[in-house]
Design a protein around this motif. Structure first.
Motif, PDB file in Angstrom:
ATOM      1  N   LEU A  19       0.845  -1.190   0.000  1.00  0.00           N
ATOM      2  CA  LEU A  19       0.000   0.000   0.000  1.00  0.00           C
ATOM      3  C   LEU A  19       0.882   1.242   0.000  1.00  0.00           C
ATOM      4  O   LEU A  19       2.106   1.155   0.153  1.00  0.00           O
ATOM      5  N   VAL A  20       0.288   2.404  -0.171  1.00  0.00           N
ATOM      6  CA  VAL A  20       1.027   3.655  -0.262  1.00  0.00           C
ATOM      7  C   VAL A  20       1.871   3.888   0.983  1.00  0.00           C
ATOM      8  O   VAL A  20       2.998   4.373   0.892  1.00  0.00           O
ATOM      9  N   VAL A  32      -8.016  -3.233  -1.554  1.00  0.00           N
ATOM     10  CA  VAL A  32      -7.468  -3.482  -2.891  1.00  0.00           C
ATOM     11  C   VAL A  32      -8.610  -3.606  -3.907  1.00  0.00           C
ATOM     12  O   VAL A  32      -8.519  -3.087  -5.027  1.00  0.00           O
ATOM     13  N   GLU A  33      -9.687  -4.257  -3.505  1.00  0.00           N
ATOM     14  CA  GLU A  33     -10.867  -4.363  -4.368  1.00  0.00           C
ATOM     15  C   GLU A  33     -11.410  -2.973  -4.692  1.00  0.00           C
ATOM     16  O   GLU A  33     -11.799  -2.691  -5.830  1.00  0.00           O
ATOM     17  N   ALA A  34     -11.418  -2.088  -3.696  1.00  0.00           N
ATOM     18  CA  ALA A  34     -11.938  -0.730  -3.895  1.00  0.00           C
ATOM     19  C   ALA A  34     -11.073   0.042  -4.884  1.00  0.00           C
ATOM     20  O   ALA A  34     -11.579   0.584  -5.878  1.00  0.00           O
ATOM     21  N   TYR A  35      -9.760   0.107  -4.646  1.00  0.00           N
ATOM     22  CA  TYR A  35      -8.959   0.908  -5.574  1.00  0.00           C
ATOM     23  C   TYR A  35      -8.784   0.214  -6.913  1.00  0.00           C
ATOM     24  O   TYR A  35      -8.606   0.875  -7.939  1.00  0.00           O
ATOM     25  N   GLY A  36      -8.927  -1.094  -6.955  1.00  0.00           N
ATOM     26  CA  GLY A  36      -8.909  -1.799  -8.239  1.00  0.00           C
ATOM     27  C   GLY A  36     -10.134  -1.467  -9.079  1.00  0.00           C
ATOM     28  O   GLY A  36     -10.044  -1.313 -10.304  1.00  0.00           O
ATOM     29  N   ASP A  76      -5.525   7.585  -2.370  1.00  0.00           N
ATOM     30  CA  ASP A  76      -6.165   7.881  -1.087  1.00  0.00           C
ATOM     31  C   ASP A  76      -6.670   6.590  -0.439  1.00  0.00           C
ATOM     32  O   ASP A  76      -6.401   6.317   0.731  1.00  0.00           O
ATOM     33  N   ILE A  77      -7.372   5.778  -1.211  1.00  0.00           N
ATOM     34  CA  ILE A  77      -7.906   4.525  -0.673  1.00  0.00           C
ATOM     35  C   ILE A  77      -6.778   3.549  -0.320  1.00  0.00           C
ATOM     36  O   ILE A  77      -6.895   2.773   0.630  1.00  0.00           O
ATOM     37  N   ALA A  78      -5.684   3.616  -1.052  1.00  0.00           N
ATOM     38  CA  ALA A  78      -4.554   2.708  -0.809  1.00  0.00           C
ATOM     39  C   ALA A  78      -3.694   3.176   0.362  1.00  0.00           C
ATOM     40  O   ALA A  78      -2.629   2.622   0.616  1.00  0.00           O
ATOM     41  N   THR A  79      -4.156   4.190   1.074  1.00  0.00           N
ATOM     42  CA  THR A  79      -3.450   4.707   2.242  1.00  0.00           C
ATOM     43  C   THR A  79      -4.390   4.659   3.432  1.00  0.00           C
ATOM     44  O   THR A  79      -5.496   5.192   3.371  1.00  0.00           O
ATOM     45  N   SER A  80      -3.957   4.046   4.508  1.00  0.00           N
ATOM     46  CA  SER A  80      -4.769   3.983   5.715  1.00  0.00           C
ATOM     47  C   SER A  80      -5.049   5.383   6.234  1.00  0.00           C
ATOM     48  O   SER A  80      -4.198   6.266   6.172  1.00  0.00           O
ATOM     49  N   GLU A 150     -13.593   0.182   8.179  1.00  0.00           N
ATOM     50  CA  GLU A 150     -12.484   0.968   8.728  1.00  0.00           C
ATOM     51  C   GLU A 150     -12.571   2.409   8.260  1.00  0.00           C
ATOM     52  O   GLU A 150     -13.323   2.734   7.358  1.00  0.00           O
ATOM     53  N   LYS A 151     -11.769   3.261   8.896  1.00  0.00           N
ATOM     54  CA  LYS A 151     -11.817   4.682   8.573  1.00  0.00           C
ATOM     55  C   LYS A 151     -11.256   4.944   7.178  1.00  0.00           C
ATOM     56  O   LYS A 151     -10.221   4.396   6.809  1.00  0.00           O
ATOM     57  N   ILE A 152     -11.967   5.802   6.432  1.00  0.00           N
ATOM     58  CA  ILE A 152     -11.462   6.297   5.150  1.00  0.00           C
ATOM     59  C   ILE A 152     -11.783   7.785   5.051  1.00  0.00           C
ATOM     60  O   ILE A 152     -12.608   8.304   5.813  1.00  0.00           O
ATOM     61  N   ASN A 153     -11.176   8.445   4.129  1.00  0.00           N
ATOM     62  CA  ASN A 153     -11.443   9.852   3.856  1.00  0.00           C
ATOM     63  C   ASN A 153     -12.863   9.959   3.283  1.00  0.00           C
ATOM     64  O   ASN A 153     -13.156   9.393   2.236  1.00  0.00           O
TER      65      ASN A 153
END
Length: 190
Positions: A19-20, A32-36, A76-80, A150-153
């Motif tokens: 991840l980033v 990974v599914e989300a950013y993919g 963004d999604i690939a970063t916690s 989990e938390k995301i932006n």
């Protein structure tokens, strides 16, 4: 800036990916599914641009900005959300969401209001923009599932939600500003 000298690294041969923020997770992780799926949305917009690049200059400029935004969104999604601020370089912002809203309003001002649902189709650009819209909606569902875990932006959720609206209006815009829309006729083929 990204610098890729070697495309394969062999670090994912065990089913994990980086991840980033340099952490690793399994390739079937929801993140990974989300950013993919965001990447898939971007690729679908790339196909639509084959038909907008010469025909609808202003729309094509909007789409290239969206494609860049989607890379920001993927990063963004690939970063916690809890990553150290020093490792976080890209986050989707309210300004990006607002720009999409303004572009939706600008295009929609030239289109007659709908009196029925629109079937995907018409011109090639419109059909591909409708396809991109459905992929963006799938990305949104996955991002919502990630958000529930989990938390995301939160601006990522707002952006992907507006994006599907943007793509719908853009599809109508390329269909002769709605004149070439294929309308749903309920029960027409019983």
């Amino acid at each position: 800036m990204v610098k890729l000298n070697k495309i394969y690294t062999r670090t994912g041969d065990n089913g994990s990916t980086g991840l980033v923020d340099a952490s690793r997770c399994l390739k079937d992780d929801l993140r990974v599914e989300a950013y993919g799926t965001v990447d898939e949305t971007n690729a679908t917009i790339g196909i639509a641009r084959l038909y907008t690049i010469n025909a609808a200059g202003i729309l094509d400029s909007m789409l290239i900005r969206v494609q860049n935004d989607l890379f920001d969104l993927g990063a963004d999604i690939a970063t916690s959300k809890d990553s150290d601020k020093k490792t976080v370089s890209l986050r989707v912002t309210e300004k990006q969401v607002q720009r999409l809203e303004n572009e939706i309003d600008d295009m929609n001002a030239h289109i007659q209001p709908l009196k029925s649902f629109v079937l995907p189709g018409g011109r090639s650009a419109s059909a591909y923009l409708h396809l991109a819209r459905t992929v963006a909606r799938r990305a949104e569902r996955i991002i919502v599932a990630l958000h529930n875990r989990e938390k995301i932006n939160l601006f990522t959720l707002q952006y992907i939600n507006r994006l599907s609206d943007f793509l719908f209006v853009a599809a109508r815009f390329t269909n002769g500003k709605g004149q070439g829309d294929v309308l749903w006729v309920p029960g027409a083929f019983h």
